[in-house]
Design a protein around this motif. Structure first.
Motif, PDB file in Angstrom:
ATOM      1  N   ASN A 143      17.253 -36.092  -8.067  1.00  0.00           N
ATOM      2  CA  ASN A 143      16.444 -35.096  -8.778  1.00  0.00           C
ATOM      3  C   ASN A 143      14.990 -35.520  -8.874  1.00  0.00           C
ATOM      4  O   ASN A 143      14.139 -34.714  -9.234  1.00  0.00           O
ATOM      5  CB  ASN A 143      16.954 -34.918 -10.221  1.00  0.00           C
ATOM      6  N   LEU A 158      11.151 -37.300  -8.238  1.00  0.00           N
ATOM      7  CA  LEU A 158      10.012 -37.223  -7.331  1.00  0.00           C
ATOM      8  C   LEU A 158       9.772 -38.631  -6.769  1.00  0.00           C
ATOM      9  O   LEU A 158       9.238 -39.482  -7.499  1.00  0.00           O
ATOM     10  CB  LEU A 158       8.746 -36.798  -8.069  1.00  0.00           C
ATOM     11  N   VAL A 182      12.157 -39.064 -13.137  1.00  0.00           N
ATOM     12  CA  VAL A 182      12.852 -37.809 -13.382  1.00  0.00           C
ATOM     13  C   VAL A 182      12.032 -36.977 -14.364  1.00  0.00           C
ATOM     14  O   VAL A 182      11.044 -37.443 -14.914  1.00  0.00           O
ATOM     15  CB  VAL A 182      14.273 -38.044 -13.926  1.00  0.00           C
ATOM     16  N   TYR A 183      12.404 -35.756 -14.537  1.00  0.00           N
ATOM     17  CA  TYR A 183      11.683 -34.841 -15.421  1.00  0.00           C
ATOM     18  C   TYR A 183      12.703 -34.195 -16.337  1.00  0.00           C
ATOM     19  O   TYR A 183      13.880 -34.083 -15.989  1.00  0.00           O
ATOM     20  CB  TYR A 183      10.932 -33.786 -14.604  1.00  0.00           C
ATOM     21  N   ASN A 205      18.360 -32.467 -18.220  1.00  0.00           N
ATOM     22  CA  ASN A 205      19.155 -32.712 -17.013  1.00  0.00           C
ATOM     23  C   ASN A 205      20.416 -33.516 -17.289  1.00  0.00           C
ATOM     24  O   ASN A 205      21.356 -33.481 -16.495  1.00  0.00           O
ATOM     25  CB  ASN A 205      18.297 -33.364 -15.921  1.00  0.00           C
ATOM     26  N   LYS A 261       9.428 -30.077 -12.518  1.00  0.00           N
ATOM     27  CA  LYS A 261       9.214 -31.178 -11.586  1.00  0.00           C
ATOM     28  C   LYS A 261       7.728 -31.335 -11.262  1.00  0.00           C
ATOM     29  O   LYS A 261       7.228 -32.455 -11.144  1.00  0.00           O
ATOM     30  CB  LYS A 261      10.000 -30.917 -10.304  1.00  0.00           C
ATOM     31  N   TYR A 262       7.045 -30.223 -11.131  1.00  0.00           N
ATOM     32  CA  TYR A 262       5.616 -30.282 -10.802  1.00  0.00           C
ATOM     33  C   TYR A 262       4.790 -30.709 -12.017  1.00  0.00           C
ATOM     34  O   TYR A 262       3.756 -31.378 -11.884  1.00  0.00           O
ATOM     35  CB  TYR A 262       5.150 -28.931 -10.268  1.00  0.00           C
ATOM     36  N   LYS A 292       5.784 -32.860 -14.111  1.00  0.00           N
ATOM     37  CA  LYS A 292       5.907 -34.320 -14.132  1.00  0.00           C
ATOM     38  C   LYS A 292       4.865 -34.946 -13.198  1.00  0.00           C
ATOM     39  O   LYS A 292       4.238 -35.960 -13.537  1.00  0.00           O
ATOM     40  CB  LYS A 292       7.317 -34.729 -13.710  1.00  0.00           C
ATOM     41  N   GLY A 312       7.357 -33.878  -4.400  1.00  0.00           N
ATOM     42  CA  GLY A 312       8.250 -33.029  -5.191  1.00  0.00           C
ATOM     43  C   GLY A 312       8.870 -31.948  -4.333  1.00  0.00           C
ATOM     44  O   GLY A 312       8.167 -31.266  -3.603  1.00  0.00           O
ATOM     45  N   LEU A 334      11.575 -28.757  -4.711  1.00  0.00           N
ATOM     46  CA  LEU A 334      12.342 -27.978  -5.684  1.00  0.00           C
ATOM     47  C   LEU A 334      13.727 -27.585  -5.204  1.00  0.00           C
ATOM     48  O   LEU A 334      14.587 -27.271  -6.027  1.00  0.00           O
ATOM     49  CB  LEU A 334      11.619 -26.679  -6.030  1.00  0.00           C
ATOM     50  N   ASN A 340      16.526 -31.034  -5.213  1.00  0.00           N
ATOM     51  CA  ASN A 340      17.224 -30.918  -6.496  1.00  0.00           C
ATOM     52  C   ASN A 340      18.687 -30.542  -6.303  1.00  0.00           C
ATOM     53  O   ASN A 340      19.462 -30.599  -7.252  1.00  0.00           O
ATOM     54  CB  ASN A 340      16.593 -29.811  -7.349  1.00  0.00           C
ATOM     55  N   ASN A 392      14.382 -24.370 -13.469  1.00  0.00           N
ATOM     56  CA  ASN A 392      13.715 -25.306 -12.562  1.00  0.00           C
ATOM     57  C   ASN A 392      12.465 -24.708 -11.922  1.00  0.00           C
ATOM     58  O   ASN A 392      11.600 -25.447 -11.451  1.00  0.00           O
ATOM     59  CB  ASN A 392      14.699 -25.844 -11.524  1.00  0.00           C
TER      60      ASN A 392
END
Lengths: 370, 370, 370, 370
Positions: free
Chosen positions: B262, B264, B289-290, B295, D131-132, D134, D256, D258, D262, D295
């Motif tokens: 998951n 980056l 992780v984020y 999660n 995610k972005y 982060k 990253g 997505l 993921n 997400n």
């Protein structure tokens, strides 16, 4: 110096790989003849690879004076006799895994080769797999500290030929077929530390008939140096091949994946030529690998064996290794049959086919309500 | 309708997570008080999360009439008594994993909550982990056919607090601490199919003292429906957290990875704030992780429990699940002690701390030369 | 037939790779001599690889009658003259990328080699990279339908030697050094479809001095067949090497990653020997690759060239390819200088060093307030 | 405090997402009505989400006094008028990307909302993608040093509705539809550093008719602070969605992904329910994602906007951002039309639909033989 002249016994999937592998790293050895009892098969294989000699009887091929080494790619129950004949003919022998069916056979094979002054080379390609070699190199450089756990898994949708599922010819199912890889890998990775105990769990998830051999197995090895090995195998893994290692130590870890971890993630509506051994197809998403035999290490293995024949290198995988693996396989089947871990050394009596040790226990277990 | 008012018992890592999780999905519940016997700890935790109430004695907190539910984030040996007190105070209870130390305790906890009409909710977040829920959904839609094998592994460099390594407070080591996750996961994933047998291998790879608990374990579950579970745990995995599942069936498979799968992939010469629980650092390559708690599924778990209190949902993880997991933990320790697989049901007598079953065997095994 | 005897001009990073690559696939060719003007360097390189001949003057080496082929691993501005000397000495030539600095030079190199009857082989290893070859094979099998877009990126933390940053010796910065790879790759992948236009954006993100060459570039190629190429390069990418392709077509796509996509994700507190070219270190998380030269395709490239010398194969990358790439490089620098796309054919006058076309524009752009 | 009552204008894919997203993080806002001119569509959408109000005419919905905020999920050419009506009705407005078709419209929208005292909120979800976020957090913590390059790509097999391919309603093709995401992302990531120049390459790889809009585009942004942005978009990417970022700086980088980054790699012979937006199917290998809207960040975006209405937070994405993105879109089309980079500020005259700037150039380019 001339290339080592090699004869291949067998004409199936593995024999084809021997021929192909020999051509990839061609400097040291060359296949000059193949032998198979099935009419036409030897000739067809030989033609496919531009090999001159094709024999119906491998003993005829053993009589060829210029052949220095033979590879045995035949069902497991034939290994012992073939090795004996090869040794008696003065040929060095590469015997495919697993070495044979009983420890008596193993001892005789090692003995005759020693007596006749030929090399007994054990065909365990994981010791030549470049990615796994890198893991071993890092381990030997101290990257991971003391090793706690090694896992090796190999899973795919089932074997290439019918004899793999036949107790008398194969000696066992997936654990015999592929468990031997993981056992050899852990043993070698840990510098051949003695193995203290073996536990194995197995079953037939997709049995073909009442007397089905195991198609899934999990095997736990406890090494005397304190490390643990986990060997995971399956013949019912759909979606293609899976071959991975994980190494965990006090100071580090590494993760090696031969298939998804090397492939080009690919999507195709049309499909294409070839994605890899046992791949389910090439349409939709797939994971094509490249230079497949090289990434397994098979050409490197054959080149090493040819150099051993020439005295340039010492064999790194021999009949003794094959015997050590066989002992664990036997202990594993006994363990699965009895539901307990089995201590080594282990030498069962009157067992002709390793999986009998499990099949016997399976019946007993059913009686016991397990 | 008002939010469910929640009291948290504990002030450590897990209690902090409860408070934080409650704020992430805040519609259903809110933490209004925390209790911890260590001076200042409850107040500090409460202040960190903007919570008004802070108590030294959790029984004082249980006397607050507006609190409807408490969460127990205390060492394992305290769970049974705390649940009893909570039930007697008429509070619903969320009990962190593992449920308790003995089946007698488990039965009493279930019984008192039923008698007092409060919910006994078992804190197993893997049943709420979004990625794993997706795997379960696909399985229930038939994506994988009949399940052959499920693996769940959780590995990290060791626990947050000293009591995890204390037999009397924790009841066992890594198998008690994290094996309970994998056991619960496999059991739930397979629709609570009864478990037939348990085999467990464990050892202390990096023992801290003579009486060290196990820091590595491998556990194999045989389910009555024919599926197999493999639960892999370690407290000596350097390099951060690892939490993964693999599901193999007759028609398909899926692979779930909560951390590297998951994250980056990130390289930094300078480092940055936070990469994830137990991450070894943020310089060089790291796997940040984020939305970590999301999660893991922790906010979702708390929101579900709050909705259960309001009668909007039926609990999907209860004291009965915690008891089933505990039975497997006990069988696993017995198995590791005896070196054989153990059939369920299993109810050992006179065992106060599960790992005794292994520690006893370890001594015996040493005598036996295993 | 005897192995092709090879002389290497140069003693730096690339010359070392030539020597090492030749030993990996040793059947076809062998390096018998190296030449370098720097005192001691040729001898040291030769000793490292067990090569007998070492020369200070490459023209002396060219006089050796048994040498059939030379490789040029020298700064770009020397390529043209060295090729001429080699051709005049009747040696086949492997010229490292980029071919040279001007189209006049390129035409003369091609001409002299044709006149003298020697092969002018262009050292573009991406045409031999096994993973990328697999992508090309799939494309040729129709896996992706009509190609819409190909991207090739190569990024790393900066070059091995000082001359790479010197306009007069290198002719340009990262676009000259590595852009040539991506341009050649797209061109070859698309079956040498003519290129219609070139756009390039570049700058010096970490300039070393006022006259710094570009260290980052993005280049867009429009092919006459409608496909687009995107070539991404950087000398300021920390964290090690990155070399990837993406191929998108009407019916499919594939993603190839030479480094993280082949490596063993590894964590080590202690470190280990070697992770890969330009890797930032081996402590913490790292991505060690294995059989690095093989996975780049360098041994395969040399073996192919040796077979070409023996007439067994036709060269798949020649001076004409190098010239085509150079034309795009020139157009790219002009494009970056002018801020517009440049149509091919493009033959700038009076340009001695390609990057002048950009440097000129950069000044102009600054005047214009861009 | 009460939840913000929201009305949704539209009944297509995006309107459905607004409704669904609002339910995922339900604490701050709730959709109470939807409006769509197509008979039955509003009612169907409302019923699907348990919403009471359904209108044929959005102006009727704007007359509802309890509605405080509306979201506009209608074709681009309607945004300006709808925002005006909403502002005049005193409603806060969330306008989906891209903001509108011309800078005149943008200025008027910003102006009327300011005048009427309502918020003009710009629906760019990448600013909320966890995610972005982060990646942005790490960048702001200094993890990457000074940023050199940011890439953002979004590719999929084509839009949900016919109007996306209609110049008059959409204003442009894939660059208008998805380029706006990448532009906004880079701009925000770099702290809204002014953009100096824009270069864009685009074409119609799979044109549907003579006047086809672009279905593939590559856009390069040069920021005044020296960083470069690369925005890659496609409507012809088979195999499902792709949404990725790469951030390269002087001291680090992050990657990253997505979708594949993921997902749970999954193989199924039978298929299952849902793999993700635009996924090509669920049989064979697939990459199912989980908690898809979460997400993407859509529920978080709506919750943020609701909190802005309550004054709890300041909007992080407003009409001004949408205007800045539109300016780059216009410059990009002009750039693609003219084959050169375009400096900002850029305000073309008499352009009603952004892609006209490219379509005009395309004709001219053809004349010029480009």
């Amino acid at each position: 110096m001339n290339k080592v002249k090699i004869g291949v016994i067998g004409s199936g999937f593995q024999a084809d790989i021997h021929c192909a592998s020999c051509r990839i790293l061609a400097e040291e050895g060359e296949v000059v003849a193949v032998a198979s009892p099935t009419p036409g098969r030897a000739r067809a294989l030989a033609d496919r690879h531009g090999i001159s000699g094709a024999h119906r009887d491998y003993r005829e091929m053993l009589a060829e004076p210029d052949i220095e080494m033979v590879t045995i790619a035949a069902p497991n129950h034939l290994h012992a006799e073939m090795v004996r004949h090869a040794a008696e003919a003065g040929k060095h022998v590469i015997c495919e895994k697993p070495l044979c069916l009983t420890l008596d056979e193993a001892d005789q094979m090692i003995d005759i080769c020693r007596t006749k002054g030929v090399l007994l080379l054990y065909g365990e390609e994981l010791l030549f797999t470049p990615k796994y070699l890198k893991a071993k190199t890092m381990a030997d450089e101290g990257a991971f500290g003391r090793i706690h756990l090694i896992t090796q898994c190999e899973r795919h949708p089932g074997p290439h030929a019918a004899w793999f599922r036949d107790l008398r010819r194969a000696g066992g199912g997936v654990f015999m077929d592929m468990g031997c890889h993981g056992i050899a890998f852990c043993y070698w990775f840990l510098g051949r530390s003695p193995i203290a105990t073996v536990y194995c769990q197995m079953n037939a998830q997709e049995p073909e008939g009442e007397d089905a051999l195991e198609d899934n197995s999990l095997c736990i090895l406890e090494f005397e140096n304190g490390a643990v090995g986990l060997v995971e195998n399956s013949w019912t893994r759909v979606g293609g091949m899976d071959d991975r290692i994980e190494v965990y130590g006090s100071r580090g870890l590494t993760l090696g994946d031969l298939h998804m971890g090397n492939a080009l993630p690919t999507y195709s509506e049309t499909g294409y030529g070839y994605a890899g051994e046992k791949a389910p197809g090439t349409k939709g998403w797939s994971y094509p690998v490249y230079d497949e035999l090289y990434n397994y290490g098979l050409p490197q293995e054959l080149a090493h064996f040819a150099r051993c024949v020439r005295g340039k290198e010492q064999p790194i995988t021999t009949g003794e290794d094959g015997r050590a693996v066989l002992e664990v396989l036997l202990a594993g089947y006994a363990s699965a049959g009895e539901g307990r871990k089995v201590a080594l050394p282990f030498r069962p009596k009157n067992v002709r086919h390793p999986a009998e040790l499990w099949l016997a226990g399976r019946l007993k277990g059913e009686d016991a309500g397990l």
